[in-house]
Design a protein around this motif. Structure first.
Motif, PDB file in Angstrom:
ATOM      1  N   ASN A 139       0.810  -1.218   0.000  1.00 34.55           N
ATOM      2  CA  ASN A 139       0.000   0.000   0.000  1.00 34.55           C
ATOM      3  C   ASN A 139       0.845   1.271   0.000  1.00 34.55           C
ATOM      4  O   ASN A 139       0.334   2.354  -0.296  1.00 34.55           O
ATOM      5  CB  ASN A 139      -0.944   0.008   1.202  1.00 34.55           C
ATOM      6  CG  ASN A 139      -1.958  -1.122   1.134  1.00 34.55           C
ATOM      7  OD1 ASN A 139      -2.537  -1.372   0.090  1.00 34.55           O
ATOM      8  ND2 ASN A 139      -2.134  -1.819   2.240  1.00 34.55           N
ATOM      9  N   ALA A 140       2.130   1.133   0.345  1.00 34.09           N
ATOM     10  CA  ALA A 140       2.989   2.321   0.376  1.00 34.09           C
ATOM     11  C   ALA A 140       3.116   2.954  -1.007  1.00 34.09           C
ATOM     12  O   ALA A 140       3.357   4.159  -1.127  1.00 34.09           O
ATOM     13  CB  ALA A 140       4.377   1.946   0.918  1.00 34.09           C
ATOM     14  N   LYS A 141       2.911   2.154  -2.043  1.00 33.85           N
ATOM     15  CA  LYS A 141       3.052   2.681  -3.412  1.00 33.85           C
ATOM     16  C   LYS A 141       1.994   3.728  -3.725  1.00 33.85           C
ATOM     17  O   LYS A 141       2.127   4.504  -4.675  1.00 33.85           O
ATOM     18  CB  LYS A 141       2.965   1.542  -4.418  1.00 33.85           C
ATOM     19  CG  LYS A 141       1.586   0.927  -4.599  1.00 33.85           C
ATOM     20  CD  LYS A 141       1.603  -0.177  -5.633  1.00 33.85           C
ATOM     21  CE  LYS A 141       0.191  -0.715  -5.892  1.00 33.85           C
ATOM     22  NZ  LYS A 141      -0.430  -1.287  -4.699  1.00 33.85           N
ATOM     23  N   ASP A 142       0.922   3.767  -2.921  1.00 34.85           N
ATOM     24  CA  ASP A 142      -0.156   4.723  -3.144  1.00 34.85           C
ATOM     25  C   ASP A 142       0.110   6.078  -2.487  1.00 34.85           C
ATOM     26  O   ASP A 142      -0.739   6.967  -2.548  1.00 34.85           O
ATOM     27  CB  ASP A 142      -1.471   4.152  -2.606  1.00 34.85           C
ATOM     28  CG  ASP A 142      -1.878   2.868  -3.339  1.00 34.85           C
ATOM     29  OD1 ASP A 142      -1.601   2.774  -4.541  1.00 34.85           O
ATOM     30  OD2 ASP A 142      -2.459   1.982  -2.681  1.00 34.85           O
ATOM     31  N   ALA A 143       1.263   6.230  -1.841  1.00 31.45           N
ATOM     32  CA  ALA A 143       1.575   7.497  -1.166  1.00 31.45           C
ATOM     33  C   ALA A 143       1.577   8.652  -2.158  1.00 31.45           C
ATOM     34  O   ALA A 143       2.066   8.530  -3.286  1.00 31.45           O
ATOM     35  CB  ALA A 143       2.935   7.400  -0.483  1.00 31.45           C
ATOM     36  N   LYS A 144       0.997   9.768  -1.733  1.00 30.57           N
ATOM     37  CA  LYS A 144       0.967  10.962  -2.576  1.00 30.57           C
ATOM     38  C   LYS A 144       2.258  11.741  -2.366  1.00 30.57           C
ATOM     39  O   LYS A 144       2.506  12.272  -1.288  1.00 30.57           O
ATOM     40  CB  LYS A 144      -0.252  11.810  -2.220  1.00 30.57           C
ATOM     41  CG  LYS A 144      -1.571  11.092  -2.477  1.00 30.57           C
ATOM     42  CD  LYS A 144      -2.767  11.949  -2.049  1.00 30.57           C
ATOM     43  CE  LYS A 144      -4.077  11.198  -2.292  1.00 30.57           C
ATOM     44  NZ  LYS A 144      -5.248  12.000  -1.843  1.00 30.57           N
ATOM     45  N   ILE A 145       3.067  11.779  -3.395  1.00 29.99           N
ATOM     46  CA  ILE A 145       4.389  12.401  -3.299  1.00 29.99           C
ATOM     47  C   ILE A 145       4.511  13.500  -4.339  1.00 29.99           C
ATOM     48  O   ILE A 145       4.409  13.246  -5.536  1.00 29.99           O
ATOM     49  CB  ILE A 145       5.505  11.351  -3.514  1.00 29.99           C
ATOM     50  CG1 ILE A 145       5.384  10.218  -2.490  1.00 29.99           C
ATOM     51  CG2 ILE A 145       6.871  12.010  -3.429  1.00 29.99           C
ATOM     52  CD1 ILE A 145       6.322   9.060  -2.769  1.00 29.99           C
ATOM     53  N   ASN A 146       4.719  14.721  -3.870  1.00 27.77           N
ATOM     54  CA  ASN A 146       4.968  15.851  -4.758  1.00 27.77           C
ATOM     55  C   ASN A 146       6.192  16.586  -4.229  1.00 27.77           C
ATOM     56  O   ASN A 146       6.090  17.469  -3.374  1.00 27.77           O
ATOM     57  CB  ASN A 146       3.756  16.786  -4.803  1.00 27.77           C
ATOM     58  CG  ASN A 146       3.925  17.894  -5.835  1.00 27.77           C
ATOM     59  OD1 ASN A 146       5.026  18.106  -6.372  1.00 27.77           O
ATOM     60  ND2 ASN A 146       2.854  18.611  -6.122  1.00 27.77           N
ATOM     61  N   LYS A 147       7.353  16.175  -4.705  1.00 28.90           N
ATOM     62  CA  LYS A 147       8.590  16.714  -4.163  1.00 28.90           C
ATOM     63  C   LYS A 147       8.711  18.218  -4.357  1.00 28.90           C
ATOM     64  O   LYS A 147       9.444  18.892  -3.640  1.00 28.90           O
ATOM     65  CB  LYS A 147       9.792  15.998  -4.776  1.00 28.90           C
ATOM     66  CG  LYS A 147       9.874  14.519  -4.397  1.00 28.90           C
ATOM     67  CD  LYS A 147      11.134  13.865  -4.952  1.00 28.90           C
ATOM     68  CE  LYS A 147      11.209  12.397  -4.536  1.00 28.90           C
ATOM     69  NZ  LYS A 147      12.444  11.730  -5.036  1.00 28.90           N
ATOM     70  N   GLY A 148       7.955  18.765  -5.306  1.00 30.66           N
ATOM     71  CA  GLY A 148       7.986  20.202  -5.513  1.00 30.66           C
ATOM     72  C   GLY A 148       7.414  20.976  -4.344  1.00 30.66           C
ATOM     73  O   GLY A 148       7.688  22.172  -4.181  1.00 30.66           O
ATOM     74  N   ASN A 149       6.620  20.311  -3.498  1.00 28.16           N
ATOM     75  CA  ASN A 149       6.028  20.966  -2.332  1.00 28.16           C
ATOM     76  C   ASN A 149       6.844  20.785  -1.061  1.00 28.16           C
ATOM     77  O   ASN A 149       6.476  21.309  -0.003  1.00 28.16           O
ATOM     78  CB  ASN A 149       4.608  20.420  -2.078  1.00 28.16           C
ATOM     79  CG  ASN A 149       3.645  20.807  -3.175  1.00 28.16           C
ATOM     80  OD1 ASN A 149       3.843  21.815  -3.862  1.00 28.16           O
ATOM     81  ND2 ASN A 149       2.593  20.028  -3.354  1.00 28.16           N
TER      82      ASN A 149
END
Length: 518
Positions: free
Chosen positions: A121-131
């Motif tokens: 389920n970790a693959k569903d993490a919302k990651i936006n490195k720009g923020n």
């Protein structure tokens, strides 16, 4: 540190390996890989990450892209010729906190066991490195939470995905270590997007702890000294250069700046009892790990061992702060100088060993296991260095000097000091400093009792037990291991060393059954 009280598997198909059924998962199946599986799990492979990737690819386990989802953390060869490769779960280049998976190769290059934690389920993490706020800002936020005079070591900041209520959130883990005005060895989990503190943990708990010279209890000890000429005068310094690690003992002279000044005398007699014991016992602990497991110092790589005595005034504590040992003098009522007990010194220095191996997270069951393993090796080290006075009590030599026979804990009878000895008595405590991070000292009584039952079993004994426990710590436990994981790790270690059908495995299972851990 010391403290008085301070998935289910969906089996799509199976392959049979030497009588062992290994679950094989179809790609896309939303089940996690096995927490611990053993048997002959592969054909001969190269004992490296190439072999790891080939293993997962050919067995079609849920880790469908191990090249990008598993990163090597460490690789070690043990005395049996086995290779153990610990990996870190990664999602888009970010490690998942606490999720480590170990692949174990036998002498023939066959994978015989895999274990650890991995969450699809970790693959569903919302990651936006720009923020992301960045490491510098995260460090500033963490520093603003505490007051300190100076840091003992450079701070570290690392990006992780952290599980909060089954949702993975990007965080910066910031670590700070300092000694004054109040000792701190803090981990701050800073939300990588908005800078909020998700969690903070101080791994130093505020309650209690070694040439020729008299020790704290009035016994004479032979010390390894170093001589040096300072301003034309000879100093006999508490510096041991005879081992694979340089062992040095300092005094803070009742201040809080460390490491302080190297303890010395103008003759070969050292007249500082606390320093005598801190220095001598540090040498015993080094010798124990070296002679029993061929481990070169606390990190296994020959790191110098520093101890500071006379920290602060009437300070009832001893601890490992991430870089060295610190000992208070006690207040004469609750405790005398804490370096005066070999089991206490062994307990605290084992925290450093754990930090360089499993690195058990200091909360709830993993934290209680952390404390229990320090008690366990504290007891084993006392048996090694002071066999004539060995017992299962912790800190009895320095604790409450006016009360005969009193101690911090009793591994043979945890309930004597109010600690549980069975999971049915597990103490639910908040994950705060006031709550002892989920009761890490209190609930250590459960695995402590299991250790006592294992080591006192006539088919096991101390010598076998310490080999089993060290192998589990060094090769099978991960940072998020719980009591069940410890049982499985100990069984696997005993199987490696003495065989699956041996009385040692039976003794381990019986002990954990007795304390209610399946």
């Amino acid at each position: 540190m010391l403290s008085k009280k301070l998935v289910s598997l969906v089996v799509v198909s199976s392959l049979l390996f030497s009588g062992f059924v290994f679950p094989v998962h179809a790609k896309g199946n939303e089940s996690n890989p096995p927490g611990f599986e053993k048997g002959k799990l592969s054909k001969q492979l190269s004992k490296d990450m190439k072999g790891v990737h080939q293993f997962f690819k050919e067995n079609n386990i849920i880790i469908e892209d191990s090249v990008n989802q598993l990163a090597e953390l460490k690789s070690s060869d043990d005395s049996l010729g086995f290779k153990h490769i610990k990996t870190q779960q990664m999602v888009k280049g970010i490690p998942v906190y606490g999720n480590e998976y170990i692949i174990h190769f036998n002498q023939n290059g066959e994978v015989y066991a895999i274990n650890g934690k991995y969450d699809v389920n970790a693959k569903d993490a919302k990651i936006n490195k720009g923020n992301f706020i960045g490491e510098t800002k995260a460090l500033e936020i963490a520093k603003a939470q505490v007051t300190f005079d100076e840091l003992e070591a450079p701070p570290t900041t690392k990006l992780y995905l952290y599980n909060i209520n089954d949702e993975y959130v990007p965080v910066y883990l910031v670590s700070l270590s300092f000694l004054s005005p109040t000792p701190g060895y803090w981990n701050f989990f800073v939300n990588a997007e908005d800078g909020t503190i998700i969690k903070q943990v101080n791994k130093i708990s505020n309650v209690a702890t070694t040439g020729t010279g008299l020790g704290v209890l009035g016994d004479t000890k032979t010390l390894n000294l170093n001589t040096a000429t300072v301003k034309g005068k000879t100093q006999y310094q508490l510096v041991d250069t005879t081992k694979g690690a340089l062992i040095t003992t300092f005094t803070a002279a009742n201040g809080t700046r460390t490491p302080g000044t190297t303890v010395f005398s103008t003759t070969n007699t050292i007249n500082d009892k606390a320093a005598v014991d801190a220095h001598a016992y540090a040498g015993v602990v080094y010798d124990y790990y070296k002679s029993k497991f061929n481990r070169n110092s606390l990190d296994g790589l020959g790191m110098g061992i520093k101890s500071t005595v006379h920290y602060s005034r009437s300070y009832v504590n001893a601890f490992w702060n991430g870089t060295q040992m610190i000992y208070g003098d006690g207040d004469g009522v609750q405790a005398v100088a804490l370096s005066g007990a070999l089991d206490v010194v062994g307990h605290e220095m084992t925290h450093a060993v754990d930090e360089n191996e499993a690195n058990l997270i200091y909360e709830f069951q993993s934290g209680a296991l952390n404390e229990s393993l320090s008690d366990t090796f504290g007891a084993f080290i006392e048996c090694y260095g002071q066999a004539s006075k060995f017992d299962w009590l912790m800190g009895e030599d320095i604790w409450t000097p006016n009360i005969a026979g009193d101690a911090l804990r009793d591994m043979s009878n945890p309930a004597k000091y109010g600690d549980p000895d069975n999971m049915s008595k597990f103490v639910v405590s908040p994950n705060t400093q006031a709550g002892d991070w989920g009761g890490v000292h209190t609930n250590s009584g459960i695995p402590n009792k299991a250790c006592y039952l294992i080591a006192s079993n006539p088919n096991v004994g101390i010598n076998k037990a310490e080999q089993i426990y060290y192998r589990a710590l060094a090769n099978y436990l991960i940072s998020a291991s719980n009591f069940h994981d410890a049982r499985v790790a100990l069984v696997q270690s005993a199987t490696d060393l003495y065989g699956a059908s041996g009385s040692e495995v039976a003794a381990i299972n019986a002990a954990w059954d007795a304390v209610g851990v399946n």
